[in-house]
Design an enzyme around this catalytic site. Structure first.
Site, PDB file in Angstrom:
ATOM      1  N   GLY A  79       4.799   1.986  11.416  1.00  0.00           N
ATOM      2  CA  GLY A  79       4.519   0.757  11.928  1.00  0.00           C
ATOM      3  C   GLY A  79       5.622   0.322  12.818  1.00  0.00           C
ATOM      4  CB  THR A 100      -0.774  -0.028   1.220  1.00  0.00           C
ATOM      5  OG1 THR A 100      -1.814  -1.246   1.113  1.00  0.00           O
ATOM      6  CG2 THR A 100      -1.809   1.321   1.257  1.00  0.00           C
ATOM      7  CB  CYS A 105      -2.025   7.326   8.444  1.00  0.00           C
ATOM      8  SG  CYS A 105      -2.386   5.772   9.222  1.00  0.00           S
ATOM      9  NE  ARG A 117      -6.829   1.425   7.034  1.00  0.00           N
ATOM     10  CZ  ARG A 117      -5.905   1.080   8.162  1.00  0.00           C
ATOM     11  NH1 ARG A 117      -6.524   0.737   9.400  1.00  0.00           N
ATOM     12  NH2 ARG A 117      -4.609   0.857   7.930  1.00  0.00           N
ATOM     13  N   GLY A 166      -1.101   9.046  21.341  1.00  0.00           N
ATOM     14  CA  GLY A 166      -0.555  10.392  21.821  1.00  0.00           C
ATOM     15  C   GLY A 166       0.917  10.187  22.078  1.00  0.00           C
ATOM     16  CD  GLN A 204      -6.865   4.245   5.238  1.00  0.00           C
ATOM     17  OE1 GLN A 204      -7.505   5.433   5.489  1.00  0.00           O
ATOM     18  NE2 GLN A 204      -7.322   3.221   4.228  1.00  0.00           N
ATOM     19  CG  HIS A 226      -7.645   6.606  10.024  1.00  0.00           C
ATOM     20  ND1 HIS A 226      -7.826   5.418  10.398  1.00  0.00           N
ATOM     21  CD2 HIS A 226      -6.106   6.760   9.577  1.00  0.00           C
ATOM     22  CE1 HIS A 226      -6.735   4.817  10.193  1.00  0.00           C
ATOM     23  NE2 HIS A 226      -5.775   5.204   9.666  1.00  0.00           N
TER      24      HIS A 226
HETATM   25  P1  NAD Z   1       1.450  -3.808   3.305  1.00  0.00           P
HETATM   26  O1  NAD Z   1       1.256  -5.137   3.643  1.00  0.00           O
HETATM   27  O2  NAD Z   1       0.569  -3.172   2.327  1.00  0.00           O
HETATM   28  O3  NAD Z   1       2.881  -3.778   2.120  1.00  0.00           O
HETATM   29  C1  NAD Z   1       4.083  -4.317   2.615  1.00  0.00           C
HETATM   30  C2  NAD Z   1       4.692  -5.091   1.762  1.00  0.00           C
HETATM   31  O4  NAD Z   1       5.947  -5.481   2.181  1.00  0.00           O
HETATM   32  C3  NAD Z   1       3.963  -6.015   1.016  1.00  0.00           C
HETATM   33  O5  NAD Z   1       3.810  -6.161  -0.379  1.00  0.00           O
HETATM   34  C4  NAD Z   1       4.709  -7.357   1.633  1.00  0.00           C
HETATM   35  O6  NAD Z   1       4.744  -8.673   0.745  1.00  0.00           O
HETATM   36  C5  NAD Z   1       6.012  -7.023   1.723  1.00  0.00           C
HETATM   37  N1  NAD Z   1       7.045  -7.703   2.455  1.00  0.00           N
HETATM   38  C6  NAD Z   1       6.669  -8.444   3.492  1.00  0.00           C
HETATM   39  N2  NAD Z   1       7.742  -8.728   4.165  1.00  0.00           N
HETATM   40  C7  NAD Z   1       9.091  -8.392   3.545  1.00  0.00           C
HETATM   41  C8  NAD Z   1      10.394  -8.420   3.406  1.00  0.00           C
HETATM   42  N3  NAD Z   1      11.161  -9.012   4.540  1.00  0.00           N
HETATM   43  N4  NAD Z   1      11.095  -7.875   2.560  1.00  0.00           N
HETATM   44  C9  NAD Z   1      10.294  -6.981   1.729  1.00  0.00           C
HETATM   45  N5  NAD Z   1       9.057  -6.747   1.743  1.00  0.00           N
HETATM   46  C10 NAD Z   1       8.231  -7.547   2.374  1.00  0.00           C
HETATM   47  O7  NAD Z   1       1.829  -2.815   4.256  1.00  0.00           O
HETATM   48  P2  NAD Z   1       1.438  -1.192   4.189  1.00  0.00           P
HETATM   49  O8  NAD Z   1       0.350  -0.819   4.580  1.00  0.00           O
HETATM   50  O9  NAD Z   1       2.190  -0.434   3.012  1.00  0.00           O
HETATM   51  O10 NAD Z   1       2.566  -0.938   5.527  1.00  0.00           O
HETATM   52  C11 NAD Z   1       3.868  -0.572   5.389  1.00  0.00           C
HETATM   53  C12 NAD Z   1       4.191   0.472   6.594  1.00  0.00           C
HETATM   54  O11 NAD Z   1       3.821   1.598   6.381  1.00  0.00           O
HETATM   55  C13 NAD Z   1       4.030  -0.282   7.976  1.00  0.00           C
HETATM   56  O12 NAD Z   1       4.915   0.121   9.094  1.00  0.00           O
HETATM   57  C14 NAD Z   1       2.586   0.291   8.227  1.00  0.00           C
HETATM   58  O13 NAD Z   1       2.146   0.375   9.781  1.00  0.00           O
HETATM   59  C15 NAD Z   1       2.905   1.696   7.580  1.00  0.00           C
HETATM   60  N6  NAD Z   1       1.604   2.761   7.377  1.00  0.00           N
HETATM   61  C16 NAD Z   1       0.676   1.918   6.794  1.00  0.00           C
HETATM   62  C17 NAD Z   1      -0.485   2.660   6.514  1.00  0.00           C
HETATM   63  C18 NAD Z   1      -1.740   2.281   6.015  1.00  0.00           C
HETATM   64  O14 NAD Z   1      -2.798   2.527   6.626  1.00  0.00           O
HETATM   65  N7  NAD Z   1      -1.777   1.174   5.151  1.00  0.00           N
HETATM   66  C19 NAD Z   1      -0.450   3.968   6.693  1.00  0.00           C
HETATM   67  C20 NAD Z   1       0.691   4.725   7.332  1.00  0.00           C
HETATM   68  C21 NAD Z   1       1.955   3.837   7.483  1.00  0.00           C
END
Ligand code: NAD
Length: 338
Positions: free
Chosen positions: A110, A11, A140, A168, A195, A302, A220
């Site tokens: 995360g 994502t 986010c 969400r 917080g 998000q 959200h």
């Molecule tokens: P996601 O699951 O959509 O994407 C993560 C990707 O990494 C997937 O394609 C997965 O297959 C891959 N992956 C898994 N293990 C791996 C490895 N060892 N090496 C390389 N790639 C690997 O997750 P996301 O939602 O994009 O979240 C990624 C980070 O961003 C997290 O820290 C999350 O907390 C943070 N984040 C997410 C959101 C959200 O709402 N989606 C918002 C802000 C921050």
């Protein structure tokens, strides 16, 4: 040209990859992916060199017609900076990979704040990332809260923030997430962890947050109360202040946008990629001042609000542009601001 690699192409990773490709001072070296799937095919169609995380799966990628440019180790070696967008907790495990290649990295919200030297928001502390090798772009929700707190703190001083985060249940592609028919306190303990995360950017801020999860994938929504030290004469002053922020949109009453669904519809109509909304969306009518208590409601997309922050974090770490220069280039190239 800053050569950027993206490790973790989900994502956040795919959006950051597109945003990096749009920057005149950056070159996308490639993206690293675990599984051969439609997202991998999409990366190749976008012209992004694809690197594999697990060498033993190279043949599986080839079987679906995806050419493999190399391994994640090679991508990290070729990159000046890596954006780690892997799932929560994996980023911390990957830090040794980046250290081994002496490649600076940007982690996501995360991860625990301890993964990096600096927790980052471009509006709040761009300059602090200049001497860092490892930077964490906050989550986010924390990004959304920080963009609101920063101008209010500067203009009026803040005595206390109380925020209820209606979160969400999952992203649109997270088919297994929920709830599907409930409103769930999450976490049930008060205050929630959000917080303290905001305090990684504003160490002296008094803030309590409460979290819930609801059945939507849209955005959200935050219901916020800020007690101001020196409140302005009228709530219109606050509206003007927030409207002047680069990554804030004031949602006007005449637009008849009654929720996150209509906001996302408007973004899709506007031709935004993936219907993304990089800005905080604050309902203008919700901005209410009662004595020194300010109230407002905002929606936070998000999947995309952290994307411009990642682009700015890349420039902050490389140090070739100032904060205002970077933010303005990012805003212009992504089309931020309706
Ligand atoms: P996601 O699951 O959509 O994407 C993560 C990707 O990494 C997937 O394609 C997965 O297959 C891959 N992956 C898994 N293990 C791996 C490895 N060892 N090496 C390389 N790639 C690997 O997750 P996301 O939602 O994009 O979240 C990624 C980070 O961003 C997290 O820290 C999350 O907390 C943070 N984040 C997410 C959101 C959200 O709402 N989606 C918002 C802000 C921050």
């Amino acid at each position: 040209m800053l050569r950027v690699g993206i490790n973790g192409y989900g994502t956040i990773g795919k959006r950051v990859a597109d945003a990096v490709s749009a920057q005149p001072d950056m070159e996308l070296c490639g993206v690293a992916k675990v599984s051969p799937d439609y997202v991998a095919i999409g990366a190749v169609e976008a012209g992004y060199p694809l690197y594999v995380v697990d060498e033993t799966r190279i043949e599986e990628f080839r079987e679906i017609g995806v050419d493999v440019a190399g391994t994640v180790d090679e991508l990290v070696e070729e990159s000046d900076v890596v954006v780690d967008a892997t799932p929560s907790g994996i980023g911390a495990e990957n830090r040794s990979l980046y250290e081994r290649h002496d490649t600076p990295a940007i982690f996501q919200g995360g991860e625990d704040a301890t993964v990096a030297e600096v927790s980052f928001n471009a509006r709040v502390n761009y300059d602090e990332a200049e001497d860092a090798d490892y930077v964490r772009v906050v989550s986010c929700n924390t990004t959304g809260l920080s963009r609101l707190v920063a101008p209010l703190e500067e203009a009026y001083g803040i005595e206390k923030v109380r925020a209820t985060l209606v979160r969400r249940g999952g992203d649109p592609n997270q088919t297994g997430r929920g709830p599907i028919n409930d409103a769930v306190p999450d976490p049930v303990s008060i205050p929630s962890h959000h917080g303290p995360d905001v305090q990684t950017l504003f160490p002296k801020l008094d803030i309590d947050t409460i979290g819930l999860k609801v059945p939507t994938t849209m955005m959200h929504v935050h219901a916020i109360n800020v007690t101001l030290e020196n409140p302005p004469a009228s709530e219109d002053d606050v509206r003007d202040l927030l409207a002047a922020q680069e990554r804030t949109i004031m949602v006007p009453e005449y637009a008849r946008i009654d929720g996150a669904g209509t906001l996302k519809d408007m973004a899709a109509d506007a031709g935004r990629p993936r219907g993304d909304i990089w800005e905080n969306c604050i309902w203008e009518e919700s901005v209410t001042l009662q004595g020194s208590d300010l109230y407002c409601m905002q929606a936070i997309h998000q999947e995309s609000d952290v994307v411009p922050e990642n682009v700015d974090a890349l420039r902050a770490i490389s140090g070739h542009l100032s904060g205002p220069e970077s933010r303005s280039l990012t805003n212009e190239t992504l089309g931020i601001g309706f």
